[in-house]
Design a protein around this motif. Sequence first.
Motif, PDB file in Angstrom:
ATOM      1  N   ALA A 122      -4.916   5.750  -5.598  1.00  0.00           N
ATOM      2  CA  ALA A 122      -5.726   4.915  -6.480  1.00  0.00           C
ATOM      3  C   ALA A 122      -7.199   5.305  -6.413  1.00  0.00           C
ATOM      4  N   ARG A 123      -7.677   5.642  -5.236  1.00  0.00           N
ATOM      5  CA  ARG A 123      -9.091   6.049  -5.115  1.00  0.00           C
ATOM      6  C   ARG A 123      -9.330   7.397  -5.801  1.00  0.00           C
ATOM      7  N   GLN A 124      -8.374   8.293  -5.705  1.00  0.00           N
ATOM      8  CA  GLN A 124      -8.502   9.560  -6.426  1.00  0.00           C
ATOM      9  C   GLN A 124      -8.548   9.314  -7.930  1.00  0.00           C
ATOM     10  N   GLY A 143      -0.312   5.374   1.052  1.00  0.00           N
ATOM     11  CA  GLY A 143      -0.494   6.372   0.001  1.00  0.00           C
ATOM     12  C   GLY A 143      -0.965   5.810  -1.325  1.00  0.00           C
ATOM     13  N   ASN A 144      -0.629   4.546  -1.640  1.00  0.00           N
ATOM     14  CA  ASN A 144      -1.073   3.971  -2.909  1.00  0.00           C
ATOM     15  C   ASN A 144      -2.588   3.864  -2.987  1.00  0.00           C
ATOM     16  N   PHE A 174       0.790  -1.228   0.000  1.00  0.00           N
ATOM     17  CA  PHE A 174       0.000   0.000   0.000  1.00  0.00           C
ATOM     18  C   PHE A 174       0.823   1.278   0.000  1.00  0.00           C
ATOM     19  N   GLY A 175       2.146   1.153  -0.049  1.00  0.00           N
ATOM     20  CA  GLY A 175       2.980   2.340  -0.092  1.00  0.00           C
ATOM     21  C   GLY A 175       3.137   2.991   1.262  1.00  0.00           C
ATOM     22  N   SER A 200      -3.329  -2.411  -5.304  1.00  0.00           N
ATOM     23  CA  SER A 200      -3.545  -1.858  -3.969  1.00  0.00           C
ATOM     24  C   SER A 200      -5.027  -1.824  -3.616  1.00  0.00           C
ATOM     25  N   LEU A 201      -5.893  -1.501  -4.579  1.00  0.00           N
ATOM     26  CA  LEU A 201      -7.330  -1.485  -4.312  1.00  0.00           C
ATOM     27  C   LEU A 201      -7.860  -2.891  -4.042  1.00  0.00           C
TER      28      LEU A 201
END
Length: 305
Positions: free
Chosen positions: A151-153, A146-147, A141-142, A173-174
């Motif tokens: 990714a959601r953005q 942060g990943n 997930f970084g 990551s999602l």
Amino acid sequence: MLRTVPEDFEVTETLAFEPSGTGEHLYLFVEKRAITTGEAHRRLAEDFGVPRADVSYAGMKDRHAVARQWFSVRGPRDEADTRGPGLRVLRQARHPRKLRRGQLRSNRFRIRVRAVSGDVEPHLRGVASHGVPNYFGPQRFGVDGGNVAAARQWARAGRPRVPRFTRGVYLSSLRSFLFNEVLGRRVADGSWDTALAGEALVEGAPSGPLWGRGIPTSRDAALELESATAGAFPDIVDALEHVGLRQERRSLRLVPTDVSWSLEGDVLTFECVLPKGAYATSVLREVGAFRDAPGGTVRPGRAAA
């Protein structure tokens, strides 16, 4: 404390096959110290004078570690200057086909934890006998998760075109985030290693969804829990169902093999073999709360106690 020095965290890959000895791809078993897999990939491409697309690897490995992993390089050269800091070739052999992601059988870990306090041996015995929740580790997930945020953005913005590697990081990551959410609920209600009604078993163990397009194979109570969890993240579900990924399953339980440990004063040395895609941090979180020297914490789980 974890990873005070890179030698405190050692990981060694085992390929799913043995290179044949002939072919256009040169397989390199390298040892990298305190550099990323991406940095090793770039340096090998430069050293052999080939495009980065002609260099491949089976899996990403931690930076803050001593990692022994396989790469393949397409081309006629059998050697190159790889004497720079943090990277050396241990073995090489040729093979007809390039190395692809996931072509691993397992990873062997040797991890040294310093400043251990409390009685960790009951938890170690629990890990060895019963296994642990099969969480995706924080590396997925970084930094600070942060990943997932990025990714959601990206998903909410309509999934605009991004580099292929970045897209892969976002999707993995999602998917991993949703799986961990499902597993977290199963750990909370005590069912992570017990089949629910309608359970879709993977190698005889309860499983969770790697979300994508298609009809889930779980049913009844298992499907109800998974759907309720996913329903809290409609943006993630929508993205994963519209990018071509298909529904898959992952075991909720991770059972390490060849487990051993020793305690000398307050220093724990732990060794085990994990299947590809499994995380040593998921094992360690069931042993205790260990601060990672480069930053972050492996938080206690105790589900296997």
